[in-house]
Design an enzyme around this catalytic site. Structure first.
Site, mmCIF file in Angstrom:
data_model
loop_
_atom_site.group_PDB
_atom_site.id
_atom_site.type_symbol
_atom_site.label_atom_id
_atom_site.label_comp_id
_atom_site.label_asym_id
_atom_site.label_seq_id
_atom_site.Cartn_x
_atom_site.Cartn_y
_atom_site.Cartn_z
ATOM 1 N N ASP A 98 29.633 59.026 62.659
ATOM 2 C CA ASP A 98 30.302 59.943 63.587
ATOM 3 C C ASP A 98 30.624 59.217 64.878
ATOM 4 O O ASP A 98 31.257 59.799 65.761
ATOM 5 C CB ASP A 98 29.327 61.076 63.950
ATOM 6 C CG ASP A 98 28.107 60.497 64.638
ATOM 7 O OD1 ASP A 98 27.375 59.737 63.961
ATOM 8 O OD2 ASP A 98 27.906 60.726 65.848
ATOM 9 N N GLU A 119 14.133 51.272 54.771
ATOM 10 C CA GLU A 119 14.055 52.160 55.941
ATOM 11 C C GLU A 119 12.897 51.671 56.816
ATOM 12 O O GLU A 119 11.815 51.387 56.297
ATOM 13 C CB GLU A 119 13.836 53.596 55.426
ATOM 14 C CG GLU A 119 13.476 54.663 56.425
ATOM 15 C CD GLU A 119 14.494 54.852 57.545
ATOM 16 O OE1 GLU A 119 15.647 55.239 57.277
ATOM 17 O OE2 GLU A 119 14.112 54.597 58.710
ATOM 18 N N GLU A 162 20.696 51.350 49.742
ATOM 19 C CA GLU A 162 21.009 52.168 50.924
ATOM 20 C C GLU A 162 20.123 51.710 52.081
ATOM 21 O O GLU A 162 18.893 51.632 51.950
ATOM 22 C CB GLU A 162 20.807 53.673 50.692
ATOM 23 C CG GLU A 162 21.296 54.412 51.961
ATOM 24 C CD GLU A 162 21.057 55.908 51.992
ATOM 25 O OE1 GLU A 162 20.492 56.471 51.038
ATOM 26 O OE2 GLU A 162 21.433 56.516 53.014
ATOM 27 N N ASP A 182 21.954 53.918 63.454
ATOM 28 C CA ASP A 182 21.654 54.117 64.879
ATOM 29 C C ASP A 182 22.738 53.424 65.699
ATOM 30 O O ASP A 182 22.976 52.230 65.513
ATOM 31 C CB ASP A 182 20.281 53.519 65.218
ATOM 32 C CG ASP A 182 19.161 54.283 64.521
ATOM 33 O OD1 ASP A 182 19.324 55.484 64.271
ATOM 34 O OD2 ASP A 182 18.132 53.657 64.204
HETATM 35 C C1 LIG Z 1 20.569 57.982 62.470
HETATM 36 S S1 LIG Z 1 19.486 57.748 61.141
HETATM 37 C C2 LIG Z 1 20.442 58.159 59.694
HETATM 38 C C3 LIG Z 1 19.582 58.530 58.519
HETATM 39 C C4 LIG Z 1 20.335 58.876 57.233
HETATM 40 N N1 LIG Z 1 21.143 57.782 56.766
HETATM 41 C C5 LIG Z 1 21.204 60.108 57.425
HETATM 42 O O1 LIG Z 1 22.438 59.970 57.385
HETATM 43 O O2 LIG Z 1 20.647 61.195 57.601
HETATM 44 C C6 LIG Z 1 19.402 55.963 61.014
HETATM 45 C C7 LIG Z 1 18.240 55.489 60.155
HETATM 46 O O3 LIG Z 1 18.295 54.081 59.987
HETATM 47 C C8 LIG Z 1 16.978 53.554 60.080
HETATM 48 N N2 LIG Z 1 17.120 52.144 60.468
HETATM 49 C C9 LIG Z 1 17.563 51.665 61.646
HETATM 50 N N3 LIG Z 1 17.588 50.316 61.650
HETATM 51 C C10 LIG Z 1 17.169 49.926 60.418
HETATM 52 C C11 LIG Z 1 16.967 48.651 59.803
HETATM 53 N N4 LIG Z 1 17.220 47.509 60.459
HETATM 54 N N5 LIG Z 1 16.512 48.604 58.528
HETATM 55 C C12 LIG Z 1 16.250 49.766 57.871
HETATM 56 N N6 LIG Z 1 16.411 50.999 58.406
HETATM 57 C C13 LIG Z 1 16.865 51.087 59.653
HETATM 58 C C14 LIG Z 1 16.296 54.442 61.091
HETATM 59 O O4 LIG Z 1 14.892 54.435 60.980
HETATM 60 C C15 LIG Z 1 16.879 55.807 60.756
HETATM 61 O O5 LIG Z 1 16.117 56.507 59.798
#
Ligand SMILES: C[S@@+](CC[C@H](N)C(=O)[O-])C[C@H]1O[C@@H](n2cnc3c(N)ncnc32)[C@H](O)[C@@H]1O
Length: 312
Positions: A138, A52, A27, A102
């Site tokens: 979304d 993450e 994940e 993101d």
């Molecule tokens: C909008 S949040 C969604 C978190 C979770 N999947 C949820 O649905 O609640 C996006 C997550 O992706 C992580 N993230 C963004 N770019 C990433 C990367 N290149 N590698 C690992 N994690 C990443 C961010 O730190 C953040 O915690």
């Protein structure tokens, strides 16, 4: 459960990491870890790897796994692009989940989006035959963008489906559902893995150096920049140890999708001045780390010391 950087190998032996064989499922961006925890409960036979970038999220997810007694999960704090490209072996992943990535909605930030054609190409080689990359989001514009990028990669069979129930229970899913946003889901099954897609950062053993001379005459330190193919190592500062027997250098190493901060130590021994990595900060032994040590050695040479030998 929390992977140290020094646990990583190139390529990673996942069954050694989990102490058992099993399907490896990744994940990306697990946030507070609730989706990963759900997977661990529903699929006790899966080896679950989470990556993450946010330390606060890693810490929250780690506490969750401990609290729930889940032992089939490994968490890595770092960039997914690095983990997938430089650590995971070809055809090693059964499934990859990306939930609510993101969106980077501004035009000038589009390059920050994870799901670009280049990443689809990469993932196509790390998935096992028939393996799947699943996206739930979304963000309509990002959803369309990811579909275009997947089509551009041309390595996958696409299915646009109803979001699986469990992807609607993540922290972000709950947040967006509360705002009645429309949530979409796509699954891409690998059909034709891309050629190439080798790691970009070579892992190399740490090196030590011995120089003839002593540290009494070294002059004023100025920042040292050493560029190499695929990155740069910058020696930012030098400090004398309080017992006067050594110097400590702070070094920042930048390689694709990987930034490391090191402490390099130069200390006087009977045979001369030995340069090595201080056990600090858990660096991955990459070419860039080796270049950082070389940058310190080169600076000492410029101060009048003579390189006698290097060894691993
Ligand atoms: C909008 S949040 C969604 C978190 C979770 N999947 C949820 O649905 O609640 C996006 C997550 O992706 C992580 N993230 C963004 N770019 C990433 C990367 N290149 N590698 C690992 N994690 C990443 C961010 O730190 C953040 O915690």
């Amino acid at each position: 459960m929390l992977l140290r950087r020094s646990d990583l190998a190139q390529p990673l032996d996942a069954s050694a990491l989990f102490h058992r064989p099993g399907r490896l499922v990744l994940e990306i961006g697990f946030g507070d870890g609730r989706f990963l925890a759900g997977l661990a409960r529903r699929h006790p036979d899966w080896n679950l790897l989470g990556v993450e970038v946010s330390l606060a999220s890693v810490s929250r997810a780690w506490r969750r796994m401990r609290r729930e007694g889940l032992h089939t999960v490994r968490l890595f704090k770092g960039n997914a692009r690095f983990l997938v490209r430089d650590v995971l072996p070809p055809a090693s992943l059964h499934r990859v989940y990306v939930n609510f990535p993101d969106p980077w909605p501004r035009k000038r930030h589009l390059e920050n989006r994870l799901l670009q054609a280049e990443f689809f190409d990469l993932v196509s080689t790390r998935l096992e035959p028939g393996g799947t990359l699943c996206l739930t989001t979304d963000h309509e514009e990002y959803f369309d963008f990811a579909r275009e990028q997947a089509a551009g990669s041309g390595r996958f069979e696409e299915a646009v489906l109803e979001p699986p129930r469990e992807t609607l229970e993540t922290k972000y899913a709950l947040k967006w559902r509360a705002e009645a946003r429309h949530i979409q889901h796509a699954a891409w099954t690998v059909r034709d893995p891309a050629p190439g897609q080798e790691p970009r950062i070579p892992f190399e053993p740490m090196q030590h150096a011995l120089l003839a001379g002593d540290l009494s005459g070294v002059g004023t330190f100025t920042k040292q920049v050493r560029r190499f193919e695929g990155g740069a190592a910058v020696v930012t500062e030098a400090f004398r140890t309080l017992d006067g027997s050594g110097l400590l250098f702070t070094v920042v190493v930048e390689e694709p999708d990987l930034r490391q901060e090191l402490l390099v130590r130069a200390f006087e021994k009977e045979a001369g001045v030995q340069v090595g990595l201080q056990a600090f900060g858990d660096p991955i032994a990459t070419r860039g780390v080796r270049e950082g040590l070389r940058a310190v050695t080169a600076w000492l040479e410029a101060q009048g010391l003579t390189l006698v030998k290097t060894w691993i």
